[in-house]
Scaffold this motif. Structure first.
Motif, PDB file in Angstrom:
ATOM      1  N   ASP A  35       0.840  -1.545  -0.005  1.00 52.19           N
ATOM      2  CA  ASP A  35       0.080   0.045   0.105  1.00 52.19           C
ATOM      3  C   ASP A  35       0.777   1.330  -0.055  1.00 52.19           C
ATOM      4  O   ASP A  35       1.859   1.442   0.748  1.00 52.19           O
ATOM      5  CB  ASP A  35      -0.737  -0.051   1.169  1.00 52.19           C
ATOM      6  CG  ASP A  35      -1.901   1.203   1.164  1.00 52.19           C
ATOM      7  OD1 ASP A  35      -1.830   2.093   0.834  1.00 52.19           O
ATOM      8  OD2 ASP A  35      -3.092   0.613   1.488  1.00 52.19           O
ATOM      9  N   VAL A  37       0.466   4.263   0.971  1.00 54.12           N
ATOM     10  CA  VAL A  37       0.447   4.674   2.357  1.00 54.12           C
ATOM     11  C   VAL A  37       1.808   4.520   3.135  1.00 54.12           C
ATOM     12  O   VAL A  37       2.378   5.346   3.883  1.00 54.12           O
ATOM     13  CB  VAL A  37      -0.624   4.345   3.155  1.00 54.12           C
ATOM     14  CG1 VAL A  37      -0.492   2.828   3.828  1.00 54.12           C
ATOM     15  CG2 VAL A  37      -1.157   5.665   4.142  1.00 54.12           C
ATOM     16  N   THR A 134      -2.749  -4.685   6.783  1.00 54.08           N
ATOM     17  CA  THR A 134      -2.186  -3.498   7.727  1.00 54.08           C
ATOM     18  C   THR A 134      -3.299  -2.888   8.147  1.00 54.08           C
ATOM     19  O   THR A 134      -3.445  -1.986   8.972  1.00 54.08           O
ATOM     20  CB  THR A 134      -1.463  -2.608   6.976  1.00 54.08           C
ATOM     21  OG1 THR A 134      -2.217  -2.199   5.784  1.00 54.08           O
ATOM     22  CG2 THR A 134      -0.057  -3.482   6.387  1.00 54.08           C
ATOM     23  N   ILE A 135      -4.571  -3.376   8.049  1.00 50.92           N
ATOM     24  CA  ILE A 135      -5.761  -2.884   8.618  1.00 50.92           C
ATOM     25  C   ILE A 135      -7.040  -3.995   8.789  1.00 50.92           C
ATOM     26  O   ILE A 135      -6.697  -4.827   7.891  1.00 50.92           O
ATOM     27  CB  ILE A 135      -6.364  -1.698   7.699  1.00 50.92           C
ATOM     28  CG1 ILE A 135      -7.685  -1.007   8.125  1.00 50.92           C
ATOM     29  CG2 ILE A 135      -6.642  -2.170   6.281  1.00 50.92           C
ATOM     30  CD1 ILE A 135      -8.066   0.110   7.630  1.00 50.92           C
ATOM     31  N   THR A 145     -12.306 -15.312  -2.019  1.00 50.03           N
ATOM     32  CA  THR A 145     -12.489 -14.391  -3.276  1.00 50.03           C
ATOM     33  C   THR A 145     -11.481 -13.168  -3.022  1.00 50.03           C
ATOM     34  O   THR A 145     -10.745 -13.037  -1.996  1.00 50.03           O
ATOM     35  CB  THR A 145     -13.722 -13.966  -2.983  1.00 50.03           C
ATOM     36  OG1 THR A 145     -14.226 -13.155  -4.151  1.00 50.03           O
ATOM     37  CG2 THR A 145     -13.965 -13.047  -1.621  1.00 50.03           C
ATOM     38  N   LEU A 173       1.144  -3.727  12.973  1.00 44.94           N
ATOM     39  CA  LEU A 173       1.047  -3.224  11.370  1.00 44.94           C
ATOM     40  C   LEU A 173      -0.261  -2.090  11.512  1.00 44.94           C
ATOM     41  O   LEU A 173      -0.142  -1.215  10.470  1.00 44.94           O
ATOM     42  CB  LEU A 173       1.026  -4.048  10.365  1.00 44.94           C
ATOM     43  CG  LEU A 173       2.230  -4.975  10.314  1.00 44.94           C
ATOM     44  CD1 LEU A 173       2.077  -5.867   9.035  1.00 44.94           C
ATOM     45  CD2 LEU A 173       3.642  -4.346  10.199  1.00 44.94           C
ATOM     46  N   ASP A 176      -1.123   2.925  12.671  1.00 38.53           N
ATOM     47  CA  ASP A 176      -1.154   4.124  12.451  1.00 38.53           C
ATOM     48  C   ASP A 176      -2.497   4.200  11.423  1.00 38.53           C
ATOM     49  O   ASP A 176      -2.620   5.329  10.733  1.00 38.53           O
ATOM     50  CB  ASP A 176      -0.136   4.470  11.581  1.00 38.53           C
ATOM     51  CG  ASP A 176       1.100   4.684  12.692  1.00 38.53           C
ATOM     52  OD1 ASP A 176       0.847   4.985  13.822  1.00 38.53           O
ATOM     53  OD2 ASP A 176       2.157   4.249  12.020  1.00 38.53           O
ATOM     54  N   PRO A 178      -5.780   5.585  10.513  1.00 40.27           N
ATOM     55  CA  PRO A 178      -6.788   6.781  10.888  1.00 40.27           C
ATOM     56  C   PRO A 178      -8.140   6.140  11.415  1.00 40.27           C
ATOM     57  O   PRO A 178      -8.694   5.233  11.154  1.00 40.27           O
ATOM     58  CB  PRO A 178      -6.878   7.325   9.516  1.00 40.27           C
ATOM     59  CG  PRO A 178      -6.068   7.085   8.572  1.00 40.27           C
ATOM     60  CD  PRO A 178      -5.673   5.647   9.021  1.00 40.27           C
ATOM     61  N   GLN A 181     -11.298   5.260   9.299  1.00 38.93           N
ATOM     62  CA  GLN A 181     -10.946   4.134   8.282  1.00 38.93           C
ATOM     63  C   GLN A 181     -10.910   3.020   9.085  1.00 38.93           C
ATOM     64  O   GLN A 181     -11.580   2.059   8.837  1.00 38.93           O
ATOM     65  CB  GLN A 181      -9.612   4.462   7.655  1.00 38.93           C
ATOM     66  CG  GLN A 181      -9.563   3.306   6.655  1.00 38.93           C
ATOM     67  CD  GLN A 181     -10.316   3.416   5.413  1.00 38.93           C
ATOM     68  OE1 GLN A 181     -10.404   4.683   4.970  1.00 38.93           O
ATOM     69  NE2 GLN A 181     -11.232   2.420   5.168  1.00 38.93           N
ATOM     70  N   ASP A 188     -16.925  -3.366   8.202  1.00 35.95           N
ATOM     71  CA  ASP A 188     -17.073  -4.440   7.300  1.00 35.95           C
ATOM     72  C   ASP A 188     -17.281  -5.830   8.076  1.00 35.95           C
ATOM     73  O   ASP A 188     -17.941  -6.715   7.821  1.00 35.95           O
ATOM     74  CB  ASP A 188     -15.822  -4.438   6.269  1.00 35.95           C
ATOM     75  CG  ASP A 188     -16.242  -5.243   5.133  1.00 35.95           C
ATOM     76  OD1 ASP A 188     -17.333  -5.631   4.689  1.00 35.95           O
ATOM     77  OD2 ASP A 188     -14.946  -5.493   4.512  1.00 35.95           O
ATOM     78  N   HIS A 269     -15.535   0.130  -0.183  1.00 30.98           N
ATOM     79  CA  HIS A 269     -16.287  -1.015   0.364  1.00 30.98           C
ATOM     80  C   HIS A 269     -16.650  -0.643   1.768  1.00 30.98           C
ATOM     81  O   HIS A 269     -17.930  -0.890   2.156  1.00 30.98           O
ATOM     82  CB  HIS A 269     -15.222  -2.257   0.320  1.00 30.98           C
ATOM     83  CG  HIS A 269     -16.095  -3.610   0.728  1.00 30.98           C
ATOM     84  ND1 HIS A 269     -16.972  -4.033  -0.092  1.00 30.98           N
ATOM     85  CD2 HIS A 269     -16.068  -4.233   2.095  1.00 30.98           C
ATOM     86  CE1 HIS A 269     -17.484  -5.049   0.577  1.00 30.98           C
ATOM     87  NE2 HIS A 269     -17.002  -5.270   1.778  1.00 30.98           N
TER      88      HIS A 269
END
Ligand code: NAD
Ligand code: ZN
Length: 353
Positions: A35, A37, A134-135, A145, A173, A176, A178, A181, A188, A269
């Motif tokens: 990513d 970022v 990482t998120i 999928t 990981l 950080d 935000p 997010q 989700d 998403h």
């Protein structure tokens, strides 16, 4: 299922040990999709073990993965290297994890990635691929999928060759991410649990994972008020369990309608699911009530009136994308769903968003 997984703070440091026995030869590189970022973030990138012809490719997540993007990435790899890669490693959120899965599949399967959107259309095993989230929330690290937007639809490549061969879960990981997010991607996972647990496809396998994930979501988003280390650990496991729950059942109304928003308006998403789920009290009354509590607690303001200026044709496009996801509706409503879910009903719901 994912055949190998490690979990723990700092386990990212074991990546070199995991990959080195998998190197086919010095000319067959590992390709790391990361990513963007993390560009300039040496805390992470200095620990990515690059040697020989290995390559680090930064990926923008401004837009969700597209079939054309996958085909281009695959072509670049094939034109650059004489040998097939030893492995593909995705380091990032759901977008980057899905890119890694799709590229690994398409390196070993002919044609274009759009031809494989659907269920069980992949014939040949993918290149060895590793997922490092990482998120937390999508469950993309564990699912079978990889969700792509193609010329005609947003639909996953669902197959037995899609899941990662190895997943590395290091909650550090995610430190950080935000706050907004964190909420959207975390929701989700929450929505996966609600849709799985309230679906007609539910079975004991899915239920056991879905219940655990829901319990963790409640601890993280209702009982706790923070993104401390314990919550990071818990959300990473909630994401995993939520993904496992839908792997053996299906998602439902929120995902079907959110795919429509994403296809037409490019809404991502996590936030798309939140926008839709906020209006689904007729379908998931308890889940929506809980969602509203969490939204308030974390001071989240969702975009409003996003469909206010759409033409009839645009509504039709969104509704057609949503309705094309038949297994999702069958899971949510039952085999007779076509008698209950009409175009008019979906239009009325979209108009509320
Ligand atoms: P994402 O991958 O777009 O990431 C969201 C944002 O968080 C991005 O801006 C990213 O740069 C940022 N980010 C990620 N890690 C960070 C970190 N450690 N620190 C700071 N910022 C960070 O979004 P997502 O919600 O993770 O994933 C959404 C995508 O996943 C969609 O494309 C969706 O279709 C897909 N998805 C796939 C599955 C599956 O089973 N394959 C399931 C659900 C969703
Ligand atoms: Zn989802």
């Amino acid at each position: 299922m994912v055949s190998k997984v490690i979990f723990g703070r700092g386990c990212f440091n074991q990546l070199a040990d995991i990959l080195s026995p998998r190197r086919l030869n010095t000319k067959a590189p590992f390709i790391f999709f990361v990513d963007d970022v993390f560009k300039g973030n040496s805390w992470l990138t200095s620990r990515i073990p690059l040697s020989y012809d290995d390559k680090l490719v930064y990926v923008s997540t401004k837009e969700e993965p597209k079939t054309s993007q996958i085909d281009q990435l695959v072509e670049d790899i094939i034109l650059t290297y004489k040998e097939r890669p030893s492995g593909i490693i995705g380091i990032g959120g759901g977008s980057v994890l899905d890119i890694a899965k799709a590229v690994a599949i398409m390196l070993n399967n002919d044609g274009e990635s759009k031809d494989y959107q659907g269920w069980d259309l992949v014939n040949t095993e993918a290149v060895y691929h590793v997922g490092i989230p990482t998120i937390s929330g999508t469950g993309a690290e564990v699912s079978r999928t990889t969700i792509l937007t193609g010329p005609e639809r947003k639909l996953g490549i669902n197959s037995d060759f899609t899941p990662f061969d190895q997943v590395l879960l290091d909650p550090e990981l995610t430190k950080d991410v935000p706050k907004d997010q964190w909420f959207y991607t975390g929701m989700d996972c929450f929505v996966h649990c609600i849709e799985s647990l309230n679906g007609t496809y539910l079975n004991a396998f899915s239920k056991s994972y879905g219940e655990k994930a829901l319990e963790l979501c409640k601890e993280i988003f209702i009982d706790n008020d923070c993104t401390d280390e314990e919550s990071q650990d818990k959300l990473m496991m909630a994401s995993w369990h939520g993904g496992m729950s839908i792997a053996y059942s299906q998602v439902g109304v929120a995902h079907a309608m959110s795919y429509g928003l994403s296809y037409l308006l490019g809404i991502k998403h996590g936030i798309g699911n939140c926008i839709v789920f906020d209006h689904l009290e007729d379908y998931y009354p308890e889940g929506v009530a809980l969602f509203k509590v969490m939204k308030k607690k974390h001071n989240i303001t969702l975009p409003q009136c996003i469909c206010a200026n759409l033409s009839d044709e645009e509504f039709d496009i969104m509704i057609d994308v949503a309705l094309s996801l038949e297994p999702l509706w069958e899971n949510a409503i039952g085999k007779q769903w076509k008698k209950i879910i009409t175009k008019e009903k979906l239009k009325a719901l979209y108009l509320k968003m």
